[in-house]
Design an enzyme around this catalytic site. Sequence first.
Site, PDB file in Angstrom:
ATOM      1  CD  GLU A   1      -2.820   1.103   2.426  1.00 49.68           C
ATOM      2  OE1 GLU A   1      -3.454   0.047   2.564  1.00 49.68           O
ATOM      3  OE2 GLU A   1      -2.959   2.091   3.169  1.00 49.68           O
TER       4      GLU A   1
ATOM      5  N   PRO B   1      -0.383   8.700  -2.246  1.00 48.07           N
ATOM      6  CG  PRO B   1      -2.144  10.100  -2.818  1.00 48.07           C
ATOM      7  CD  PRO B   1      -1.787   8.959  -1.936  1.00 48.07           C
ATOM      8  N   PRO B   2       2.344  10.447  -3.712  1.00 45.90           N
ATOM      9  CG  PRO B   2       3.952  10.093  -5.349  1.00 45.90           C
ATOM     10  CD  PRO B   2       2.626   9.639  -4.895  1.00 45.90           C
TER      11      PRO B   2
ATOM     12  CE1 TYR C   1     -10.714   0.297  10.793  1.00 48.68           C
ATOM     13  CE2 TYR C   1     -12.592  -0.714   9.679  1.00 48.68           C
ATOM     14  CZ  TYR C   1     -11.632   0.293   9.758  1.00 48.68           C
ATOM     15  OH  TYR C   1     -11.602   1.281   8.811  1.00 48.68           O
TER      16      TYR C   1
ATOM     17  CG  ASN D   1      16.817  -0.469 -29.839  1.00 45.46           C
ATOM     18  OD1 ASN D   1      17.113  -1.553 -29.321  1.00 45.46           O
ATOM     19  ND2 ASN D   1      15.578  -0.049 -29.955  1.00 45.46           N
TER      20      ASN D   1
ATOM     21  CB  THR E   1      11.934 -10.885 -31.312  1.00 42.68           C
ATOM     22  OG1 THR E   1      13.013  -9.951 -31.317  1.00 42.68           O
ATOM     23  CG2 THR E   1      12.102 -11.828 -30.129  1.00 42.68           C
TER      24      THR E   1
ATOM     25  CB  THR F   1      10.254  -7.565 -31.023  1.00 44.46           C
ATOM     26  OG1 THR F   1      10.133  -8.039 -29.680  1.00 44.46           O
ATOM     27  CG2 THR F   1      10.814  -6.174 -30.994  1.00 44.46           C
TER      28      THR F   1
END
Length: 663
Positions: A80, A83-84, A214, A504, A581, A594
């Site tokens: 859990e 939120p920042p 609870y 890449n 791929t 891919t």
Amino acid sequence: MTKTAETKIDVHSEIGKSASVGKLDSPKPYCGEHSNGFKFTNGTNGHNIIETVRENLTYVPLHQRIEKRVKSGTPFFSLEFFPPKTGNGVANFITRLDRYRDGGPLFVDITWHLGSDPANLNKETSSSSIAAACLNYCRVDTMLHITGAQYSKRQTLGHLEQTKALGIRNILALRGDLHPSEDGPVVYQYRALDMIRWIREEYGDYFTVAASGYPLGHPEAPSYAADIRYLKDKVDAGAQFVITQLFFEPEVFEQFVRDCREAGITVPIIPGIMPIQSYESIRRIASLSGLTIPDAILKALEPIKENDEAVRSYGIHHAVEMCRRLLSNGSAPSIHLYTMNREGSCREILQTLGLWQQQNIRTLPWGSHCGQHPLRAKEDVRPIFWSSRPKSYVFRTKDWDEYPNGRWGNASSPAYNDLQDYYLFYLKGLPTKEELSKMYYNELKSVDDVKKVFVNFIKQEENENGVKVTRLPWSEQETGTRAETNLIKDQLLWCNKNGILTVNSQPSVNGAPSTDPLVGWGKPGGYCYQKAYLEFFVSRELAQNLRKTLEDYPQINYHMINHDCSIDWTNSDPTEPIAVTWGVFPGCEIAQPTVVDPLSFRVWKDEAYDAWLNNWANIYPDGSASRELIHKIHDEYVLVTLVDNDFVKPTVIFELLQKMLNS
Ligand SMILES: Cc1cc2nc3c(=O)[nH]c(=O)nc-3n(C[C@H](O)[C@H](O)[C@H](O)COP(=O)(O)OP(=O)(O)OC[C@H]3O[C@@H](n4cnc5c(N)ncnc54)[C@H](O)[C@@H]3O)c2cc1C
Ligand SMILES: NC(=O)c1ccc[n+]([C@@H]2O[C@H](COP(=O)([O-])OP(=O)(O)OC[C@H]3O[C@@H](n4cnc5c(N)ncnc54)[C@H](O)[C@@H]3O)[C@@H](O)[C@H]2O)c1
Ligand SMILES: C[S@@+](CC[C@H](N)C(=O)[O-])C[C@H]1O[C@@H](n2cnc3c(N)ncnc32)[C@H](O)[C@@H]1O
């Protein structure tokens, strides 16, 4: 492993000029370690792995996955977070969650934080935005807490509708708390039970619904027994599992489970565990929750309360002991950790309990959402270009109605979202300009300094500033290169030293076992294949040489394009994707996850060129020579992709690049 001839870096070279060229071996296709290959057995182990991988490709509602694990006695964990508070906090949070994801949580929760303006999707720090980011960018199934007491029924239905539209399918339905009133007890028009009923009336079984429990009774409950009856009502109304309030003693939870079972509550009851991380915070939370910290714990904490590290160690020990007991005596099917958005303690607890997943099974070669995302669960094909920027790809395709499954198809121009917001919301502040300038240098004197940055990235050794180049502007994570890249490391070093600035790549692979640690993916017992692929920026002059050189290499598909499309050279079909791929697995069709898609490449091209300016040039002052150099490369270099279709022979890509340099 192939050997590379020594190549000198020409410190005086300018844009467009090539450096000295050495001789380079052509890497053979990698076939993997067959001796360690998967054995088909009738035993339960192999069967279970196959089941898990297959299950991953379809979205199974969370409550069903929980029930399945409960039935089979397989413990799991969930986490859990709240939120920042700031935009930078969001970027850090996403990075932290990426690391948590690798440990294998079954789901994560985001709390409904009134101060975050929780339903506001225009705020990147709102509970709803963060929950959507967890699901989409961190690829973890996500449960959003929603409280109802502060809202009208219409508003709550609006929150549910929005949550559905975000793709989130799990809700912890809560009452929440209203401010205490001076004119007597607070009157609640709606409780959690009401929301659970509305969810079932309006959405049938679309959402997995959880309820709070609870173990010591809710502080406002008329009695413990009455509270359990209310919990039974919530379950009867449609809650499919329970997450509990924190508690400090395992007996409390054990008794609660017994009482719930006696009252006829049969759904899974998951203990909420809050590791004690600091003396002050646990006292604050206990008092907010109306809980008393047992004397034994206070006594243990008293002598160490000023020593954060000692409190943290105690907290880990206490949580591990409690969880171990609850898991082993069968009272708890899993552990739900209140992380307080921190990482260290929780990870240590999960590792000690053996719940932290040690090895990630790769369902697909790129980080797929597997069964964790209701909309993307079946997505199994992507263009290769975004492989180091998966979050960008997810952002750019988030509004698609359908995700490619089985084949990319010959789509007309796919609609990719604009990238702007993505940077604003999820990447800002990471890493800082100071950190970047240590990797990319404070000052660039010539293109040779630029080459050195690329070389250092491939080498993954400390540079003159004592840091590793852990990312280039084209990658969104600080993870360096993948293990498979080591198969062509010498060749890539050679390329970058010679001004072929690679962004890449993949080595060719011819039938490596799907369990191979370097290139394996998909079901055990299968075989993986790849065509050699290289993507790089190169000066216009070299690109012209390359185009001529390629006339002798019909097995190569190429595409060369520059920032304003005044160069757009290809020998490929303008719309036909090329599979690069693929894999052959027991009991199913060939998978081809891919592709090189020419239409997507045109979209990627803009992003790739922007990366020079937005992620590199802008770390230098306006008008500085370093900034101008990067702008010059942006303006003058050509972006090239090469696919070697003859994947069974040693690739000719590096041989033809040598010819390009020599011609
Ligand atoms: C796991 C967990 C996560 C939480 N996350 C958040 C969060 O993200 N954001 C947040 O603001 N708060 C959160 N809370 C706190 C929660 O909102 C408060 O504890 C709140 O006081 C109660 O909410 P509830 O949904 O548990 O209430 P309810 O289940 O509605 O119960 C509240 C009280 O009403 C009583 N009651 C229930 N039904 C009836 C009925 N039919 N008739 C009479 N009395 C009834 C209960 O006995 C209890 O005393 C969380 C709590 C838990 C345990
Ligand atoms: N189990 C709970 O009772 C619980 C869990 C989460 C949040 N909450 C309550 O929800 C509200 C919003 O929470 P938030 O997360 O957005 O911000 P917050 O900053 O108030 O709380 C931060 C985190 O602390 C933990 N926490 C806080 N109060 C708790 C409590 N009473 N019991 C257990 N854990 C608690 C949770 O992990 C929460 O996510 C707060 O009033 C909080 O007290 C309660
Ligand atoms: C193309 S993918 C690998 C694809 C994967 N085999 C597949 O089938 O989807 C990305 C690869 O590029 C490599 N890479 C990242 N940055 C690179 C760079 N600057 N130069 C060369 N290769 C790079 C990564 O290590 C990674 O292996």
